[in-house]
Design an enzyme around this catalytic site. Structure first.
Site, PDB file in Angstrom:
ATOM      1  CE  LYS A   1      -4.256   1.729   2.018  1.00 36.69           C
ATOM      2  NZ  LYS A   1      -5.300   1.529   3.042  1.00 36.69           N
TER       3      LYS A   1
ATOM      4  CG  MET B   1     -15.648 -36.733 -16.742  1.00 32.78           C
ATOM      5  SD  MET B   1     -15.971 -37.630 -18.269  1.00 32.78           S
ATOM      6  CE  MET B   1     -15.611 -36.371 -19.495  1.00 32.78           C
TER       7      MET B   1
END
Lengths: 187, 605
Positions: free
Chosen positions: B169, B491
């Site tokens: 920051k 699947m």
């Protein structure tokens, strides 16, 4: 490295650094935060085994040289070097054939020894051209610099006296001057 | 006083970041603001760069991937520190596996707080080290422009991939003197990074000779063709040597499916002809593909008689799986054009191409004998997913982009959609990331707003990332979702049916009951359409195609018992492929000679 036959006969097989499946990579890297983590992480992630590792700043500023002894039972050398070379911070990789390179390592060991045993350790250190660094009542610390095979032998013989603490640096290596070793570089 | 260039301009790190992105021609960022990245979001308001506000950071990453897939430009994702950065891990790994150029920018706690377990702190560069091509923690505002330039350079050159720049920051809030590094400075800062784009001339000559001498050549085209923008060169080569092409899952669209020389997808769920032709070929001309386990099946038994030409920009791919006879490290487009030149020279010099006619008639025999097949729905029975894909394809406007999730629906789409243009197929190949399709489709739509973008999804995948439909609605990126709902993790169910004695463990999602997908779609501002019978399929798709101002979700209730075929069972040879149950067992006819079948499935994964 010349070795007397009685010394080399005492070598134990499983700790030997003269294992034929070991190969030395000398890796020139940018000396930046995290570079060692990148190299170590790559070996861990791809399942390559490191036998020993030594890192220090190299001749040029901002560069470090990492000497890695790799275990070729875990992966083919070609894949290891190619994957290593994909790391952005890796500048050059030299594959050092042990027969075409000079290798050195440093060993420090503290042994429990006093009286006649101290004399034995002292003699041993003398034979191997090592040094007694410190002695207190029951303990002695010795150092030995040399070829890793010689260090193996010294460690074995010293072990009979009872090693309390041991630190080896891992080997460092450079190509022998008489023959050129194979280089892989960015250019 | 001095001229303006000599007057240093002092701006904040955050301003430098946004300006650097503008200099890199970024027009779009997918992101999510938060504590540590806050300073960067302020100058972003004054920038021409569009910010697409997603609903989860994973969505930002996949949207950036979708954007990159279809545009070829690097996708950019910007998020804050800690949990936001960790939420980016999946898309980063996905992009890494599929070589997608992507740049991630993450906020980090202020430099003084690093290492103190500060609020929302995590070791972002440590965590993402193995899922990025490169990453960097910037420690001061001065370093930002160079870090951004390096990140874009590395992401887009050589083998493309994701990069990450982690910015504390205070590096964003502190001031710096603006500068923009030159190409030379970037090069000099990366002494270990010199990707080789030009193939070795001797190897290229060797490849040309092998190609002309081959009686059973197959061009094995991978995703590298698309990354190198080499589709045109590929077509020229293929037509010059008149050889058949297989396009891997990552290369669908790199060569037109409608072309008579296209065999379609090889691999675990490839079609029988593509698999068998590779298996029996005497030369695999491998272009930007990497011998993935889903392609080779059991490696020792893969294409046993084939010599290998392997063109790849990543030297580490050479010999990783299969030792090439002719390794060529270079950019696929450059190398293909060079091979074409060499072949033409050889032909002009009197070299004659080997006779491939017997091979080609063999291939067309397989094509006739083993077409892609499924059984149509019975009257009143559930929908066949393959039929839904065929219909979607039939009604798709020209240039439609298809994105898919991962699972059966992905394989059906790759199998039954006719891809005729490059960059129209967006999917998660290497990592197999469920939930990829919706955010990726949003990213694709943002890159190509004039194109129709269909996301083909399953009911499992949909529930992972459907929240991004809110993003699609509010950011006015109207996509279309074809949700193939068979109430199962299809699947996984298929594998349990085939390899676990039909013991169905934790695969029933009950999604015909919960959630109500139509209501869910409508709650997010989309149009929801439910389709249950074959005759409704076409009209529903046409209706969806006619709605272009809102996202549409079409839910198809499909047959849960339908499986994806052909299939090469995991760990077996490509010669042992299983055809669709409706195709009477003619598999043996595909084999050169009868071989004992290894019935024990090892390493099922």
């Amino acid at each position: 490295m010349a070795q007397t036959s009685d010394v080399s006969g005492a070598r134990s097989a499983n700790t030997s650094s003269a294992n034929m499946n070991h190969h030395i990579l000398s890796v020139l890297v940018q000396n930046r935060p995290g570079v060692l983590a990148r190299v170590a992480g790559l070996f861990a992630r791809r399942g390559y085994n490191i036998f020993s590792l030594a890192v220090a700043p190299a001749e040029e500023e901002g560069r470090s040289r990492i000497t890695i002894v790799v275990d070729l039972d875990s992966a083919p050398l070609e894949q290891i070097t190619k994957q290593l070379f994909k790391l952005i911070d890796v500048i050059k990789i030299s594959e050092l054939d042990p027969s075409r390179s000079v290798e050195r390592e440093l060993l420090l060991a503290t042994v429990k020894a006093s009286g006649p045993k101290l004399a034995d350790v002292s003699t041993l250190a003398e034979i191997f051209e090592g040094k007694i660094i410190a002695v207190v009542e029951d303990f002695v610390t010795v150092s030995l610099e040399g070829h890793p095979d010689k260090l193996d032998d010294f460690e074995d013989l010293l072990g009979r006296h009872g090693i309390v603490e041991l630190q080896r640096t891992g080997r460092v290596a450079l190509p022998k001057l008489d023959r050129s070793s194979r280089h892989r570089s960015a250019h | 006083m001095a001229d303006s260039p000599a007057t240093p301009e002092r701006i904040t790190g955050a301003q430098a970041l946004i300006r650097a992105l503008e200099h890199e021609n970024v027009d779009l960022i997918f992101g999510y603001p938060g504590g540590c990245i806050l300073p960067a979001y302020d100058p972003l308001m004054d920038s021409p760069i569009r910010h697409v506000l997603v609903r989860h950071e994973q969505g930002a990453g996949h949207a950036a991937e979708g954007y990159a897939h279809v545009s070829g430009k690097p996708g950019v994702a910007m998020v804050t520190s800690g949990p936001a950065a960790t939420n980016l891990v999946t898309p980063l790994m996905d992009a890494f596996m599929d070589s997608i150029p992507m740049v991630a920018i993450t906020g980090q706690v202020p430099t003084a707080a690093i290492g103190t377990d500060a609020f929302q702190e995590c070791d972002t560069v440590g965590i993402t080290r193995s899922c990025t091509k490169h990453n960097e923690l910037v420690m001061s505002a001065d370093e930002i422009p160079m870090a951004i330039r390096q990140a874009f350079h590395i992401a887009t050159t050589g083998r493309p991939g994701p990069t990450l720049v982690d910015i504390p920051k205070d590096a964003l809030t502190n001031e710096m003197e603006w500068y923009w590094p030159t190409d030379e400075e970037v090069q000099a800062s990366l002494p270990g990074y010199r990707p080789n784009t030009k193939g070795h001339p001797r190897m290229i000559k060797e490849a040309a000779k092998l190609i002309l001498a081959s009686e059973r050549p197959i061009v094995y085209a991978g995703g590298g063709i698309l990354k190198a923008r080499a589709a045109e060169a590929l077509r020229e080569l293929v037509e010059l040597i008149d050889a058949h092409v297989v396009t891997t899952l990552m290369a669908r669209g790199a060569f037109p499916d409608e072309h008579p020389l296209c065999l379609g997808m090889p691999g675990m769920h490839g079609n029988a002809t593509a698999i068998t032709a590779m298996q029996q070929s005497d030369l695999l001309i491998t272009l930007g593909a990497r011998f993935d386990d889903r392609i080779t099946g059991k490696v020792d038994a893969f294409a046993p008689e084939a010599k290998i030409i392997h063109v790849d920009i990543d030297p580490a791919e050479q010999g990783k799986v299969r030792r090439p006879d002719v390794p060529i490290v270079g950019d696929a487009n450059y190398v293909i054009l060079e091979i074409i030149r060499e072949i033409k020279e050889l032909l002009q010099g009197g070299t004659r191409q080997a006779d491939t006619s017997a091979w080609k008639s063999k291939i067309s025999g397989w094509q006739e004998q083993f077409p892609m097949a499924y059984e149509p729905s019975e009257p009143g029975g559930p929908l066949k997913p393959q039929y839904c894909i065929e219909q979607l394809n039939k009604y798709a406007p020209k240039g439609t982009i298809v994105a898919s999730g991962v699972g059966q629906h992905q394989m059906y789409t790759s199998q039954y959609w006719k891809f005729n243009d490059p960059y129209t197929w967006v999917n998660s190949g290497g990592l197999g990331t469920m939930g990829f399709s919706i955010p990726a489709a949003i990213g694709a739509k943002a890159a190509m707003p004039d194109r129709t973008v269909w996301a083909v999804d399953g009911d499992g995948c949909f529930q992972m990332t459907a929240t991004e439909l809110v993003t699609a609605t509010l950011e006015k990126l109207p996509i279309k979702v074809a949700l193939l709902n068979n109430s199962f993790l299809g699947m996984v169910r298929q594998w349990q049916e085939m390899f676990y004695d039909e013991r169905y463990s934790s695969v029933f999602l009950d999604s015909a009951n919960v959630p109500n997908f139509v209501m869910m779609a409508e709650s997010m501002g989309c149009v929801g359409i439910l389709v249950e019978s074959p005759e409704e399929v076409g009209p529903a798709i046409q209706r969806a195609n006619s709605i272009n101002d809102r996202t549409v979700v079409v839910e198809f209730r499909t047959d849960a018992t339908e499986g994806v075929f052909p299939m090469v069972p995991p760990g077996t040879s490509n010669s042992d492929l299983i055809l669709h149950p409706t195709q009477s067992d003619p598999t043996r006819a595909l084999q050169p000679e009868p071989k004992p079948i290894d019935t024990k499935l090892k390493d099922v994964h």
